[in-house]
Design an enzyme around this catalytic site. Structure first.
Site: not given
Ligand code: URA
Length: 238
Positions: A101
């Site tokens: 993310d």
């Molecule tokens: N899980 C998440 O919630 N975000 C990420 O960036 C990676 C795994």
């Protein structure tokens, strides 16, 4: 101009020595004609076939990046935000393996090797991905068990995971929790904690399989060495 055997080896279809063997055994064509001399040189416009199959001429490259916050895991962004590919100085068409993310930091593999990328992302290959999350509150033993055995997110139960509390802070009522998963559903870790009533305040991926972030500060990257690449291939082909 480069030596034919070097170009074949760089394409990943054979080692340098095997490429030489293929050449002298009449298995290699350049622009439709068999070339069986080892001194031959080719340039980027030449069409090379090995055993009748065209080779991909772009050298395969593999990077591990320590992704900072506020960088998007994509090759381009229509909102003009910085992407993980912008951070790596390489003209090849590399792309990220999986997704972190915008606000998640940590280990990301980037490559132009589509085969390895697909194999690493497939949940059947059970590649460990280790995350460290700062969450609100403290996990109860029951919540720990639920996270480990599988929680329902978006109507589907997650696979088994490993969960360990590293630290708790009573004053701020937060915990630091390590979680190892094999899947890569959208926002998976955040949704898993949310499903048991805890908000993820910070998230970092520390490891993928045996790869970690040692020696890499935020925004830094390095090339994987051939041994690391073959170990990754061995993991997904077992
Ligand atoms: N899980 C998440 O919630 N975000 C990420 O960036 C990676 C795994």
């Amino acid at each position: 101009m480069e030596r034919l055997q070097k170009v074949i080896a760089n394409s990943g279809v054979a080692s340098r020595r095997k490429a030489e063997e293929l050449i002298v055994n009449n298995k290699v064509k350049v622009n439709g004609n068999i070339v069986n001399t080892l001194g031959a040189k080719v340039d980027k416009n030449d069409q090379i076939e090995v055993n009748g199959v065209a080779i991909s001429k772009e050298e395969k490259v593999y990077y591990v990046l320590n992704k900072p916050r506020e960088v998007i895991t994509s090759v381009a962004d229509d909102k003009g935000r910085k992407t993980v590919v912008d951070l790596i100085k390489d003209d090849k068409r590399i792309y990220p393996v999986g997704r972190l993310d915008y606000d998640t930091t940590g280990l990301l593999i980037l490559t132009n090797d589509g085969d390895l990328a697909n194999l690493l992302m497939h949940p059947k290959n059970e590649i460990d991905k280790c995350y460290v999350a700062k969450i609100s509150g403290m996990l109860s033993p029951k919540e720990m068990m639920t996270l480990k055995t599988g929680v329902i997110i978006d109507g589907v139960k997650t696979r088994k995971s490993r969960v360990k509390v590293r630290k708790t802070d009573k004053e701020s009522n937060t915990s630091i929790v390590e979680i190892v998963i094999h899947e890569g559903k959208n926002h998976q870790v955040k949704k898993m904690f949310e499903a048991v009533g805890h908000e993820v305040l910070k998230l970092k991926r520390e490891k993928i399989a045996f790869l970690d972030l040692k020696g890499l500060k935020s925004g830094e990257y390095r090339k994987l060495n051939p041994k690391e690449v073959s170990t990754l291939y061995a993991l997904v082909r077992k």
